[in-house]
Design an enzyme around this catalytic site. Structure first.
Site, mmCIF file in Angstrom:
data_model
loop_
_atom_site.group_PDB
_atom_site.id
_atom_site.type_symbol
_atom_site.label_atom_id
_atom_site.label_comp_id
_atom_site.label_asym_id
_atom_site.label_seq_id
_atom_site.Cartn_x
_atom_site.Cartn_y
_atom_site.Cartn_z
ATOM 1 N N HIS A 53 -5.523 -6.829 4.684
ATOM 2 C CA HIS A 53 -5.945 -5.983 5.657
ATOM 3 C C HIS A 53 -7.049 -6.560 6.623
ATOM 4 O O HIS A 53 -7.808 -7.018 6.304
ATOM 5 C CB HIS A 53 -6.346 -4.314 4.934
ATOM 6 N N HIS A 97 -10.495 -0.448 12.223
ATOM 7 C CA HIS A 97 -8.579 -0.746 11.742
ATOM 8 C C HIS A 97 -7.952 0.536 11.841
ATOM 9 O O HIS A 97 -7.806 0.869 12.305
ATOM 10 C CB HIS A 97 -9.310 -0.864 10.071
ATOM 11 N N CYS A 128 -2.342 -4.373 11.503
ATOM 12 C CA CYS A 128 -3.109 -4.401 11.102
ATOM 13 C C CYS A 128 -3.753 -5.664 11.437
ATOM 14 O O CYS A 128 -5.207 -5.123 12.833
ATOM 15 C CB CYS A 128 -3.860 -4.000 9.672
#
Length: 253
Positions: free
Chosen positions: A40, A52, A164
């Site tokens: 991530h 994010h 992401c």
């Protein structure tokens, strides 16, 4: 050198693991989830915050696949049973571009920094797409893009075209993928596609020996990763964040 120490140094070379005190505002950081299956990504901002891009429950493209379920299970919206963070509040239901504290972003994982302006040797060593040939813009420009997108969004989350990592790479470089169809900027998806291309290649399937198969397959994998990297692709253009609209499209007027 002990085996554990060798593994630690290898992880530092391959994934660029860093300590919290090494962080600089505007860094592109990431943390591995699910035993290094997926990472991530986000942009480190002021006051220990990370900006994010996260998927929305049941609406993101790709959650019906195994990879999509892994991505969603790592997102804040899926961790309903955890207590509210004293710094972030109850952000578990948030979606899109969000700001959270570093601890919530890491979710118990280790901290890594994405590399920009990578050399060919480093690029080939980091086979999972944790670096790019593309240079980073100054950190103040990176933070400006991230904060702008925190207000206007980055379009709909899409595992293969707008995830992401795509968000973080856009913040760092300002490059937006403009060709319809195909993949986005994500190194992880590019690595997956390169592996699939390698396995489907006729030369690979016809190699008679395991050694020849490995050599040819690795060569095809590396070539595909090279030409799909955002640092060498020609289907991207530099776009100011202010020209984006909520669906991640350009304002043309």
């Amino acid at each position: 050198m002990a085996r554990g120490e060798r593994r630690r140094k290898m992880r530092q070379v391959l994934f660029n693991k860093i300590n919290i005190d090494e962080l600089v505002i505007g860094d592109h950081i990431y943390t591995w989830r699910k035993g290094y299956l997926y990472a991530h990504h986000g942009i480190y901002a002021a006051d220990g915050k990370v900006i994010h891009f996260t998927p929305a429950a049941g609406r993101e493209v790709g959650t019906r696949t195994i990879f999509g379920r892994v991505i969603f299970s790592s997102s804040p919206a899926s961790r309903r049973s955890e207590p509210e963070c004293p710094r972030c509040g109850d952000s578990r239901g948030n979606e899109g571009v969000i700001s959270s504290c570093l601890e919530c972003f890491l979710c118990g994982g280790n901290l890594y920094r994405f590399r920009y302006g990578a050399s060919p040797g480093l690029f080939l060593a980091q086979v999972r797409g944790t670096c790019t040939f593309a240079p980073s813009d100054p950190h103040e420009d990176v933070l400006h893009r991230a904060e702008t997108l925190l207000n206007i969004g980055f379009g709909n989350y899409n595992l293969f075209k707008n995830n992401c990592e795509d968000f973080a790479i856009y913040c760092k470089t300002g490059y937006l993928y403009f060709r319809k169809g195909g993949m986005g900027r994500s190194g992880q998806v590019v690595s997956l596609a390169a592996a699939a291309s390698m396995l489907a290649s006729t030369p690979v399937r016809l190699m008679p020996t395991p050694t020849g198969l490995a050599a040819v397959g690795w060569g095809i994998y590396c070539v595909n990763r090279f030409f799909w990297d955002i640092g060498v692709r020609r289907d991207v253009m530099k776009v100011p964040a202010e020209r984006l609209v909520p669906r991640n499209r350009l304002i043309t007027a």
